[in-house]
Write a protein that holds these residues in place. Structure first.
Motif, PDB file in Angstrom:
ATOM      1  N   ASP A  21       0.837  -1.199   0.000  1.00 38.76           N
ATOM      2  CA  ASP A  21       0.000   0.000   0.000  1.00 38.76           C
ATOM      3  C   ASP A  21       0.873   1.250   0.000  1.00 38.76           C
ATOM      4  O   ASP A  21       0.631   2.203   0.735  1.00 38.76           O
ATOM      5  CB  ASP A  21      -0.934   0.010   1.212  1.00 38.76           C
ATOM      6  CG  ASP A  21      -2.055   1.046   1.101  1.00 38.76           C
ATOM      7  OD1 ASP A  21      -2.330   1.489  -0.033  1.00 38.76           O
ATOM      8  OD2 ASP A  21      -2.629   1.413   2.128  1.00 38.76           O
TER       9      ASP A  21
ATOM     10  N   PHE B 211      -1.629  -3.385   5.177  1.00 40.46           N
ATOM     11  CA  PHE B 211      -1.824  -4.356   4.095  1.00 40.46           C
ATOM     12  C   PHE B 211      -0.568  -5.186   3.833  1.00 40.46           C
ATOM     13  O   PHE B 211      -0.527  -5.974   2.890  1.00 40.46           O
ATOM     14  CB  PHE B 211      -2.213  -3.648   2.799  1.00 40.46           C
ATOM     15  CG  PHE B 211      -3.636  -3.154   2.781  1.00 40.46           C
ATOM     16  CD1 PHE B 211      -4.681  -3.986   3.154  1.00 40.46           C
ATOM     17  CD2 PHE B 211      -3.927  -1.858   2.390  1.00 40.46           C
ATOM     18  CE1 PHE B 211      -5.996  -3.534   3.130  1.00 40.46           C
ATOM     19  CE2 PHE B 211      -5.238  -1.397   2.368  1.00 40.46           C
ATOM     20  CZ  PHE B 211      -6.275  -2.233   2.740  1.00 40.46           C
TER      21      PHE B 211
ATOM     22  N   ARG C  18      -5.600  -5.263  -2.512  1.00 39.56           N
ATOM     23  CA  ARG C  18      -4.743  -4.693  -1.482  1.00 39.56           C
ATOM     24  C   ARG C  18      -4.121  -3.412  -2.016  1.00 39.56           C
ATOM     25  O   ARG C  18      -3.530  -3.406  -3.085  1.00 39.56           O
ATOM     26  CB  ARG C  18      -3.619  -5.674  -1.090  1.00 39.56           C
ATOM     27  CG  ARG C  18      -4.098  -6.796  -0.192  1.00 39.56           C
ATOM     28  CD  ARG C  18      -2.957  -7.734   0.198  1.00 39.56           C
ATOM     29  NE  ARG C  18      -3.437  -8.686   1.181  1.00 39.56           N
ATOM     30  CZ  ARG C  18      -3.327  -8.556   2.478  1.00 39.56           C
ATOM     31  NH1 ARG C  18      -2.759  -7.470   2.971  1.00 39.56           N
ATOM     32  NH2 ARG C  18      -3.784  -9.468   3.296  1.00 39.56           N
ATOM     33  N   GLY C  19      -4.264  -2.344  -1.245  1.00 37.54           N
ATOM     34  CA  GLY C  19      -3.685  -1.085  -1.655  1.00 37.54           C
ATOM     35  C   GLY C  19      -4.746  -0.067  -2.019  1.00 37.54           C
ATOM     36  O   GLY C  19      -5.937  -0.271  -1.804  1.00 37.54           O
ATOM     37  N   SER C  20      -4.282   1.045  -2.583  1.00 32.88           N
ATOM     38  CA  SER C  20      -5.165   2.134  -2.993  1.00 32.88           C
ATOM     39  C   SER C  20      -5.203   2.166  -4.510  1.00 32.88           C
ATOM     40  O   SER C  20      -4.146   2.121  -5.154  1.00 32.88           O
ATOM     41  CB  SER C  20      -4.637   3.464  -2.448  1.00 32.88           C
ATOM     42  OG  SER C  20      -4.546   3.403  -1.036  1.00 32.88           O
TER      43      SER C  20
ATOM     44  N   MET D 153      -2.278   1.227  -7.232  1.00 32.04           N
ATOM     45  CA  MET D 153      -2.343  -0.238  -7.259  1.00 32.04           C
ATOM     46  C   MET D 153      -1.837  -0.783  -8.592  1.00 32.04           C
ATOM     47  O   MET D 153      -2.189  -0.281  -9.657  1.00 32.04           O
ATOM     48  CB  MET D 153      -3.796  -0.670  -7.028  1.00 32.04           C
ATOM     49  CG  MET D 153      -3.985  -2.134  -6.680  1.00 32.04           C
ATOM     50  SD  MET D 153      -5.760  -2.486  -6.490  1.00 32.04           S
ATOM     51  CE  MET D 153      -6.141  -1.537  -5.027  1.00 32.04           C
TER      52      MET D 153
ATOM     53  N   SER E 176       4.022   0.821  -7.593  1.00 25.85           N
ATOM     54  CA  SER E 176       3.611   1.940  -6.734  1.00 25.85           C
ATOM     55  C   SER E 176       4.717   2.983  -6.631  1.00 25.85           C
ATOM     56  O   SER E 176       4.442   4.187  -6.635  1.00 25.85           O
ATOM     57  CB  SER E 176       3.232   1.429  -5.343  1.00 25.85           C
ATOM     58  OG  SER E 176       2.159   0.504  -5.403  1.00 25.85           O
TER      59      SER E 176
END
Length: 479
Positions: A140, A163, A177-179, A183, A201
């Protein structure tokens, strides 16, 4: 969660601490600034997780986060000081970073100079290298999860391991998982991914820091998903000039296909990241060792090796200056480094070629002029001598790169002619000229090699000042 009169939510209470300003909030946690109830009033950040808001998966994530934070201790990872719990909350007590997070910093700056971005990237890469060796993936990474230690001389620290996972092999998972904006495409498209999602990322963060917005900035998730699923290559804007090394790294990070994406090892070794020369306690010792060797070569008269070693030492001295926090020591070190820089430049200039061969005159014709007269009816020799004239013209004008190129070209033409030339006066003259051109070309080559050694005077004198309007403070990064 306690309620005050009128039903308003109150700040949680933690034994031994006073919680004050809210620093941020997420799905199931809120982070407050806190003070330890002791004489020196230690400042901390306290992440308060409401127990009743936790699902099974979020409970597992929290336990993993605590386990990882207890295990990792690194200059560029936020430090978990302690964790506690009561009937309502679980509390993670961490280092307080007064500079806020990178997203807020970017909001006030829009875009950052490349040298500033590079310094932050080095710090992020250092943390990721530490995590990678322990098979930990953050999952994340985004500007909101990159904290700055302060506003005047910020150190970046990776935070929020909610995460994070231990990743040794590829993962198949239906959960995201993540934004979304940061992502990796494989998470959204395939639901199959590995640790290289963190590298994607990093690429998005690098892009946003340089250009002021993420490459897939969108108004809706649907629009974002369409951009991520597209096969069109990511366009790196030309509106802001960046170095070739920076461009190369960003291009290799932002590969939709993880198999085409840069590997962790390649990332850590990339010239733009340059972890070898990031500010650290080791820099000064490495610099001293190299400069001692340079001084010895200088005494021995091996000036070429001495100049090269002085320049190598400077590659460590400059980050050592940045790492030193004591102003008096920093200035003393900077003064000493200026001496080494000056000596390196003196040695480099000592290799400047002597005056070029004097031009030919009717009273004192040059060997080349005489040869030209003897080359009538020999077009190959005529052409080669014409090339040497071009070389010497550039030489006289101190256009040494062009001169060296022409000398090389001329020697490539003259050597086969010399080998096939029978014994004669013309052969003796030709041999004499070839030896002279060889010597001159070698002299120019040495000078060019010296001048290609890195010169860091500008880096020593230049400071990149960024005014933090929200804090009314400034901070400086010395490249």
């Amino acid at each position: 969660m306690a309620l005050a009169a009128g039903g308003l939510l109150t700040v949680p209470t933690l034994k031994g601490f006073i919680l004050t300003d809210k620093l941020g909030s997420g799905t199931y946690a809120t982070v407050y600034k806190g003070f330890r109830k002791v004489a020196h009033r230690e400042v901390v950040a306290v992440k308060c997780v409401l127990k009743k808001s936790l699902s099974k998966s979020s409970t597992e994530n929290l336990l993993t986060e605590i386990e990882i934070l207890k295990k990792v201790k690194h200059d560029h990872i936020v430090n978990l000081i302690d964790f506690q719990w009561d009937g309502h909350y679980i509390y993670l007590i961490m280092d307080y970073c007064s500079g806020g997070d990178l997203s807020k910093f970017l909001a006030t700056k829009r875009a950052l100079p490349e040298r500033v971005v590079r310094r932050f990237l080095q710090q992020l890469a250092s943390a990721l290298q530490f995590l990678h060796y322990q098979n930990i993936s953050h999952m994340d990474l985004k500007p909101q999860n990159l904290l700055l230690s302060n506003s005047y001389d910020p150190v970046l620290k990776v935070a929020d391991f909610g995460f994070a996972q231990y990743v040794e092999i590829e993962i198949n998972s239906e959960s995201l998982r993540g934004s979304p904006l940061y992502m990796a495409p494989e998470i959204i498209i395939n639901a199959t991914y590995d640790a290289k999602v963190d590298l994607w990322s990093v690429g998005v963060i690098l892009f946003e820091c340089l250009f002021g917005k993420a490459p897939f900035a969108s108004k809706t998730f649907s629009e974002l998903a369409d951009k991520i699923k597209s096969n069109e290559p990511i366009k790196i804007p030309s509106s802001i000039r960046i170095s070739d090394q920076c461009h190369d790294l960003m291009f290799r990070l932002l590969q939709r296909d993880p198999k085409q994406r840069i590997s962790f090892e390649e990332f850590f070794d990339h010239k733009f990241v340059d972890l070898e020369h990031m500010p650290s306690p080791q820099c000064i010792e490495r610099a001293k060792k190299i400069v001692t060797e340079a001084a010895q070569k200088d005494i021995e008269g091996d000036y070429k090796s001495a100049a090269s070693l002085y320049c190598q030492a400077l590659e460590y001295f400059l980050p050592a200056i940045h790492y030193e926090k004591n102003r008096t020591k920093k200035e003393a070190l900077r003064s000493k480094v200026r001496e080494y820089m000056q000596r390196a430049e003196e040695l480099k200039q000592s290799f400047k070629p002597s005056a070029a061969h004097p031009p030919s005159t009717p009273e004192a014709p040059s060997t080349t002029f005489i040869l030209d007269g003897l080359a009538n009816g020999y077009p190959e020799l005529k052409a080669a001598l014409h090339t040497t004239c071009q070389a010497e013209t550039f030489d006289e004008q101190e256009r040494y790169e062009e001169a060296f190129s022409k000398y090389e070209e001329a020697l490539g033409q003259l050597l086969p002619i010399l080998q096939s030339e029978p014994k004669s006066h013309r052969r003796e003259l030709l041999q004499s000229e070839v030896l002279r051109f060889m010597s001159r070309a070698e002299e120019i080559k040495n000078y060019l090699e010296m001048n290609r050694l890195p010169s860091r005077q500008d880096s020593l004198n230049q400071s990149v000042m960024v005014t933090n309007d929200s804090e009314n403070a400034t901070w400086c990064v010395i490249q």
